[in-house]
Design a protein around this motif. Sequence first.
Motif, PDB file in Angstrom:
ATOM      1  N   MET A 144      11.184  23.960  -6.771  1.00  0.00           N
ATOM      2  CA  MET A 144      12.284  24.715  -6.188  1.00  0.00           C
ATOM      3  C   MET A 144      13.293  23.753  -5.564  1.00  0.00           C
ATOM      4  N   LEU A 145      14.543  23.822  -6.000  1.00  0.00           N
ATOM      5  CA  LEU A 145      15.574  22.916  -5.487  1.00  0.00           C
ATOM      6  C   LEU A 145      16.033  23.318  -4.097  1.00  0.00           C
ATOM      7  N   THR A 146      16.280  24.594  -3.921  1.00  0.00           N
ATOM      8  CA  THR A 146      16.780  25.101  -2.646  1.00  0.00           C
ATOM      9  C   THR A 146      16.112  26.433  -2.349  1.00  0.00           C
ATOM     10  N   LYS A 147      15.599  26.569  -1.159  1.00  0.00           N
ATOM     11  CA  LYS A 147      15.059  27.862  -0.763  1.00  0.00           C
ATOM     12  C   LYS A 147      16.168  28.662  -0.099  1.00  0.00           C
ATOM     13  N   PHE A 148      16.484  29.772  -0.711  1.00  0.00           N
ATOM     14  CA  PHE A 148      17.540  30.632  -0.190  1.00  0.00           C
ATOM     15  C   PHE A 148      17.049  32.061  -0.250  1.00  0.00           C
ATOM     16  N   GLU A 149      16.951  32.686   0.898  1.00  0.00           N
ATOM     17  CA  GLU A 149      16.392  34.027   0.954  1.00  0.00           C
ATOM     18  C   GLU A 149      17.189  34.862   1.947  1.00  0.00           C
ATOM     19  N   THR A 150      17.519  36.071   1.533  1.00  0.00           N
ATOM     20  CA  THR A 150      18.242  36.977   2.420  1.00  0.00           C
ATOM     21  C   THR A 150      17.900  38.407   2.040  1.00  0.00           C
ATOM     22  N   LYS A 151      18.012  39.309   2.990  1.00  0.00           N
ATOM     23  CA  LYS A 151      17.778  40.726   2.732  1.00  0.00           C
ATOM     24  C   LYS A 151      19.112  41.449   2.666  1.00  0.00           C
ATOM     25  N   SER A 152      19.220  42.353   1.712  1.00  0.00           N
ATOM     26  CA  SER A 152      20.476  43.092   1.540  1.00  0.00           C
ATOM     27  C   SER A 152      20.169  44.384   0.815  1.00  0.00           C
ATOM     28  N   ALA A 153      21.215  45.143   0.516  1.00  0.00           N
ATOM     29  CA  ALA A 153      21.076  46.266  -0.397  1.00  0.00           C
ATOM     30  C   ALA A 153      20.679  45.730  -1.776  1.00  0.00           C
ATOM     31  N   ARG A 154      20.235  46.618  -2.651  1.00  0.00           N
ATOM     32  CA  ARG A 154      19.762  46.189  -3.963  1.00  0.00           C
ATOM     33  C   ARG A 154      20.812  45.351  -4.677  1.00  0.00           C
ATOM     34  N   VAL A 155      20.390  44.205  -5.209  1.00  0.00           N
ATOM     35  CA  VAL A 155      21.281  43.286  -5.916  1.00  0.00           C
ATOM     36  C   VAL A 155      21.310  43.663  -7.391  1.00  0.00           C
ATOM     37  N   LYS A 156      22.505  43.917  -7.914  1.00  0.00           N
ATOM     38  CA  LYS A 156      22.659  44.322  -9.315  1.00  0.00           C
ATOM     39  C   LYS A 156      23.150  43.182 -10.206  1.00  0.00           C
ATOM     40  N   GLY A 157      23.827  42.175  -9.606  1.00  0.00           N
ATOM     41  CA  GLY A 157      24.338  41.070 -10.411  1.00  0.00           C
ATOM     42  C   GLY A 157      24.480  39.806  -9.586  1.00  0.00           C
ATOM     43  N   LEU A 158      24.422  38.649 -10.272  1.00  0.00           N
ATOM     44  CA  LEU A 158      24.549  37.342  -9.629  1.00  0.00           C
ATOM     45  C   LEU A 158      25.412  36.434 -10.494  1.00  0.00           C
ATOM     46  N   SER A 159      26.154  35.538  -9.838  1.00  0.00           N
ATOM     47  CA  SER A 159      26.935  34.542 -10.583  1.00  0.00           C
ATOM     48  C   SER A 159      27.039  33.267  -9.756  1.00  0.00           C
TER      49      SER A 159
ATOM     50  N   HIS B 231      28.797  29.694  -8.888  1.00  0.00           N
ATOM     51  CA  HIS B 231      30.056  28.981  -9.047  1.00  0.00           C
ATOM     52  C   HIS B 231      29.804  27.748  -9.915  1.00  0.00           C
ATOM     53  N   PRO B 232      30.750  27.396 -10.821  1.00  0.00           N
ATOM     54  CA  PRO B 232      30.503  26.264 -11.724  1.00  0.00           C
ATOM     55  C   PRO B 232      30.418  24.908 -11.026  1.00  0.00           C
ATOM     56  N   LYS B 233      30.995  24.776  -9.843  1.00  0.00           N
ATOM     57  CA  LYS B 233      31.009  23.467  -9.185  1.00  0.00           C
ATOM     58  C   LYS B 233      30.484  23.502  -7.750  1.00  0.00           C
ATOM     59  N   ARG B 234      30.820  24.519  -7.015  1.00  0.00           N
ATOM     60  CA  ARG B 234      30.439  24.571  -5.601  1.00  0.00           C
ATOM     61  C   ARG B 234      29.073  25.221  -5.428  1.00  0.00           C
ATOM     62  N   PRO B 235      28.399  24.972  -4.291  1.00  0.00           N
ATOM     63  CA  PRO B 235      27.069  25.573  -4.055  1.00  0.00           C
ATOM     64  C   PRO B 235      27.186  27.020  -3.590  1.00  0.00           C
ATOM     65  N   TRP B 236      27.849  27.822  -4.397  1.00  0.00           N
ATOM     66  CA  TRP B 236      28.117  29.212  -4.071  1.00  0.00           C
ATOM     67  C   TRP B 236      27.449  30.131  -5.085  1.00  0.00           C
ATOM     68  N   ILE B 237      27.111  31.312  -4.592  1.00  0.00           N
ATOM     69  CA  ILE B 237      26.610  32.351  -5.480  1.00  0.00           C
ATOM     70  C   ILE B 237      27.201  33.690  -5.037  1.00  0.00           C
ATOM     71  N   LEU B 238      27.645  34.459  -6.020  1.00  0.00           N
ATOM     72  CA  LEU B 238      28.124  35.818  -5.775  1.00  0.00           C
ATOM     73  C   LEU B 238      26.983  36.792  -6.031  1.00  0.00           C
ATOM     74  N   ALA B 239      26.843  37.766  -5.160  1.00  0.00           N
ATOM     75  CA  ALA B 239      25.871  38.839  -5.344  1.00  0.00           C
ATOM     76  C   ALA B 239      26.604  40.172  -5.300  1.00  0.00           C
ATOM     77  N   SER B 240      26.466  40.949  -6.368  1.00  0.00           N
ATOM     78  CA  SER B 240      27.054  42.293  -6.379  1.00  0.00           C
ATOM     79  C   SER B 240      25.956  43.293  -6.062  1.00  0.00           C
ATOM     80  N   LEU B 241      26.253  44.223  -5.165  1.00  0.00           N
ATOM     81  CA  LEU B 241      25.222  45.059  -4.568  1.00  0.00           C
ATOM     82  C   LEU B 241      25.360  46.532  -4.948  1.00  0.00           C
ATOM     83  N   HIS B 242      24.256  47.231  -4.809  1.00  0.00           N
ATOM     84  CA  HIS B 242      24.207  48.649  -5.129  1.00  0.00           C
ATOM     85  C   HIS B 242      25.070  49.481  -4.174  1.00  0.00           C
ATOM     86  N   ASN B 243      25.312  48.955  -2.979  1.00  0.00           N
ATOM     87  CA  ASN B 243      26.112  49.707  -1.998  1.00  0.00           C
ATOM     88  C   ASN B 243      27.618  49.519  -2.180  1.00  0.00           C
TER      89      ASN B 243
END
Length: 217
Positions: free
Chosen positions: A1-16, A18-30
Amino acid sequence: MLTKFETKSARVKGLSFHPKRPWILASLHNGCIQLWDYRMCTLLEKFDEHDGPVRGICFHNQQPLFVSGGDDYKIKVWNYKLKRCIFTLLGHLDYIRTTMFHHEYPWIVSASDDQTIRIWNWQSRTCICVLTGHNHYVMCAVFHSSEDLLVSASLDSTVRVWDISGPAGLEDHLKNPGATDLFGQADAVVKHVLEGHDRGVNWATFHPTLPLIAFRG
């Protein structure tokens, strides 16, 4: 595992990613879209304009943009530097399952429960092609990383490979987007229909270099 990243949210329907930055988009059920820095484990921004679940999400590989698609039948293009939606694309008649930018052309592909796949020019903000042939929900549509191909997966138990190179089709539209109306024309043709699943197919994607497709039922 490179990075441990954990968070609680509404149901996650999609992820993307970023091509260069340490970013991730999460699209949620809410209906919310979250932008996270996964190295710092911090929430950078929230985007909240969709009415209902957001299933499709994708960063652009060069521009400060991302695209989302939701159960409100809307495709939204966002500028994360401006922290807002810059325009909305309308045309689908049911839930939108996936949205994806083309790696080179100013295109977005969207897959929908209305049984169609649409290709949009996000610069002219118009739908340039509608792909029909599936007879159930289209769960995803993905551009090939180097060829003029598109793969789609549907609950009709098929995976379809589409040729989006022409004849007088998308390439000509790029050169002169105002002169060609692609709606309803045979600009994208089915190259292969892959059958064999007993149930619906939820996802399909191309191998980047080999003539292989991975799909999930």
